[in-house]
Design a protein around this motif. Structure first.
Motif, PDB file in Angstrom:
ATOM      1  N   LEU A   1       0.947  -1.266   0.037  1.00  0.00           N
ATOM      2  CA  LEU A   1      -0.122  -0.055   0.109  1.00  0.00           C
ATOM      3  C   LEU A   1       0.913   1.334   0.008  1.00  0.00           C
ATOM      4  N   GLY A   2       0.338   2.293  -0.765  1.00  0.00           N
ATOM      5  CA  GLY A   2       1.181   3.491  -0.826  1.00  0.00           C
ATOM      6  C   GLY A   2       0.296   4.451  -0.083  1.00  0.00           C
ATOM      7  N   THR A   3       0.960   5.694  -0.436  1.00  0.00           N
ATOM      8  CA  THR A   3       0.229   6.764   0.186  1.00  0.00           C
ATOM      9  C   THR A   3      -1.115   7.063  -0.783  1.00  0.00           C
ATOM     10  N   GLN A   4      -1.904   8.294  -0.257  1.00  0.00           N
ATOM     11  CA  GLN A   4      -2.688   8.655  -1.259  1.00  0.00           C
ATOM     12  C   GLN A   4      -2.588   9.084  -2.525  1.00  0.00           C
ATOM     13  N   LYS A   5      -1.406   9.891  -2.436  1.00  0.00           N
ATOM     14  CA  LYS A   5      -0.750  10.286  -3.781  1.00  0.00           C
ATOM     15  C   LYS A   5      -0.160   9.635  -4.690  1.00  0.00           C
ATOM     16  N   ASP A   6       0.333   8.367  -4.050  1.00  0.00           N
ATOM     17  CA  ASP A   6       0.771   7.364  -4.802  1.00  0.00           C
ATOM     18  C   ASP A   6      -0.133   6.610  -5.518  1.00  0.00           C
ATOM     19  N   ASN A   7      -1.500   6.287  -4.837  1.00  0.00           N
ATOM     20  CA  ASN A   7      -2.686   5.645  -5.351  1.00  0.00           C
ATOM     21  C   ASN A   7      -3.147   6.538  -6.558  1.00  0.00           C
ATOM     22  N   MET A   8      -3.323   7.811  -6.159  1.00  0.00           N
ATOM     23  CA  MET A   8      -3.925   8.769  -7.370  1.00  0.00           C
ATOM     24  C   MET A   8      -3.119   8.637  -8.532  1.00  0.00           C
ATOM     25  N   MET A   9      -1.709   8.601  -8.478  1.00  0.00           N
ATOM     26  CA  MET A   9      -0.918   8.782  -9.762  1.00  0.00           C
ATOM     27  C   MET A   9      -0.880   7.502 -10.357  1.00  0.00           C
ATOM     28  N   ASP A  10      -1.087   6.194  -9.525  1.00  0.00           N
ATOM     29  CA  ASP A  10      -1.423   5.087 -10.139  1.00  0.00           C
ATOM     30  C   ASP A  10      -2.627   4.805 -10.900  1.00  0.00           C
ATOM     31  N   CYS A  11      -3.668   5.419 -10.290  1.00  0.00           N
ATOM     32  CA  CYS A  11      -4.929   5.536 -11.000  1.00  0.00           C
ATOM     33  C   CYS A  11      -4.709   6.232 -12.282  1.00  0.00           C
ATOM     34  N   LYS A  12      -4.164   7.519 -12.175  1.00  0.00           N
ATOM     35  CA  LYS A  12      -4.133   8.327 -13.469  1.00  0.00           C
ATOM     36  C   LYS A  12      -3.317   7.686 -14.578  1.00  0.00           C
ATOM     37  N   ASN A  13      -2.123   6.851 -14.151  1.00  0.00           N
ATOM     38  CA  ASN A  13      -1.310   6.221 -15.052  1.00  0.00           C
ATOM     39  C   ASN A  13      -1.871   4.790 -15.616  1.00  0.00           C
ATOM     40  N   LYS A  14      -2.802   4.459 -14.980  1.00  0.00           N
ATOM     41  CA  LYS A  14      -3.504   3.204 -15.468  1.00  0.00           C
ATOM     42  C   LYS A  14      -5.055   3.842 -16.196  1.00  0.00           C
ATOM     43  N   ASN A  15      -5.147   4.858 -16.257  1.00  0.00           N
ATOM     44  CA  ASN A  15      -6.351   5.244 -16.942  1.00  0.00           C
ATOM     45  C   ASN A  15      -7.618   4.925 -16.270  1.00  0.00           C
ATOM     46  N   ARG A  16      -7.791   4.938 -14.840  1.00  0.00           N
ATOM     47  CA  ARG A  16      -8.786   4.189 -13.889  1.00  0.00           C
ATOM     48  C   ARG A  16      -9.605   5.535 -13.338  1.00  0.00           C
ATOM     49  N   ASN A  17      -9.311   6.745 -13.677  1.00  0.00           N
ATOM     50  CA  ASN A  17     -10.089   7.801 -13.265  1.00  0.00           C
ATOM     51  C   ASN A  17     -11.407   7.898 -13.925  1.00  0.00           C
ATOM     52  N   ALA A  18     -12.340   8.401 -13.308  1.00  0.00           N
ATOM     53  CA  ALA A  18     -13.500   8.725 -13.944  1.00  0.00           C
ATOM     54  C   ALA A  18     -13.699   9.978 -14.646  1.00  0.00           C
ATOM     55  N   ARG A  19     -13.661  10.325 -15.803  1.00  0.00           N
ATOM     56  CA  ARG A  19     -13.510  11.592 -16.521  1.00  0.00           C
ATOM     57  C   ARG A  19     -14.555  11.565 -17.654  1.00  0.00           C
ATOM     58  N   GLY A  20     -15.041  12.802 -17.844  1.00  0.00           N
ATOM     59  CA  GLY A  20     -16.128  12.829 -18.876  1.00  0.00           C
ATOM     60  C   GLY A  20     -17.321  12.289 -18.617  1.00  0.00           C
ATOM     61  N   GLU A  21     -17.950  11.819 -19.550  1.00  0.00           N
ATOM     62  CA  GLU A  21     -19.090  10.780 -19.377  1.00  0.00           C
ATOM     63  C   GLU A  21     -18.951   9.982 -18.236  1.00  0.00           C
ATOM     64  N   LYS A  22     -18.059   9.422 -17.979  1.00  0.00           N
ATOM     65  CA  LYS A  22     -17.844   8.274 -16.915  1.00  0.00           C
ATOM     66  C   LYS A  22     -18.132   8.981 -15.528  1.00  0.00           C
ATOM     67  N   ASN A  23     -17.876  10.049 -15.456  1.00  0.00           N
ATOM     68  CA  ASN A  23     -18.079  10.764 -14.142  1.00  0.00           C
ATOM     69  C   ASN A  23     -19.666  11.232 -13.967  1.00  0.00           C
ATOM     70  N   LYS A  24     -20.306  10.395 -13.049  1.00  0.00           N
ATOM     71  CA  LYS A  24     -21.676  10.462 -12.865  1.00  0.00           C
ATOM     72  C   LYS A  24     -22.182  11.670 -12.531  1.00  0.00           C
ATOM     73  N   LYS A  25     -21.511  12.506 -11.842  1.00  0.00           N
ATOM     74  CA  LYS A  25     -21.732  13.986 -11.451  1.00  0.00           C
ATOM     75  C   LYS A  25     -21.692  14.965 -12.551  1.00  0.00           C
ATOM     76  N   SER A  26     -21.065  14.610 -13.881  1.00  0.00           N
ATOM     77  CA  SER A  26     -20.893  15.305 -14.934  1.00  0.00           C
ATOM     78  C   SER A  26     -22.238  15.839 -15.740  1.00  0.00           C
ATOM     79  N   PRO A  27     -22.379  17.186 -15.796  1.00  0.00           N
ATOM     80  CA  PRO A  27     -23.780  17.392 -16.514  1.00  0.00           C
ATOM     81  C   PRO A  27     -23.648  17.501 -18.023  1.00  0.00           C
ATOM     82  N   PHE A  28     -22.490  17.269 -18.464  1.00  0.00           N
ATOM     83  CA  PHE A  28     -22.233  17.307 -19.789  1.00  0.00           C
ATOM     84  C   PHE A  28     -22.084  15.739 -20.528  1.00  0.00           C
TER      85      PHE A  28
END
Length: 85
Positions: free
Chosen positions: A1-28
């Motif tokens: 296990l890493g720090t929160q920052k490590d986990n967020m970087m890992d998420c970004k590097n593996k394209n696992r973050n919800a962006r665009g239409e995948k983000n359920k709160k997005s109005p667009f």
């Protein structure tokens, strides 16, 4: 296990973050973003139409948000799912 920052970087590097239409709160949807970028309407008019803050529209137009959508997707302009306001 890493720090929160490590986990967020890992998420970004593996394209696992919800962006665009995948983000359920997005109005667009992707078509909305394309329309916003191609529109000749004023920022205030677009913001009222989409019921968002004008700064949100500015960020989309300036490619500060929704960066994964091409700025001028010429090849998408004629697709049937693009709704023109």
């Amino acid at each position: 296990l890493g720090t929160q920052k490590d986990n967020m970087m890992d998420c970004k590097n593996k394209n696992r973050n919800a962006r665009g239409e995948k983000n359920k709160k997005s109005p667009f949807k992707m078509a909305d973003v394309i329309n916003i970028r191609k529109s000749n309407l004023r920022v205030k008019e677009l913001a009222e139409y989409y019921k968002v803050n004008p700064s949100t529209i500015c960020r989309i137009q300036n490619n500060e948000t929704w960066k994964h959508i091409p700025t001028c997707p010429e090849d998408m302009a004629d697709t049937e799912w693009v709704r023109i306001i």
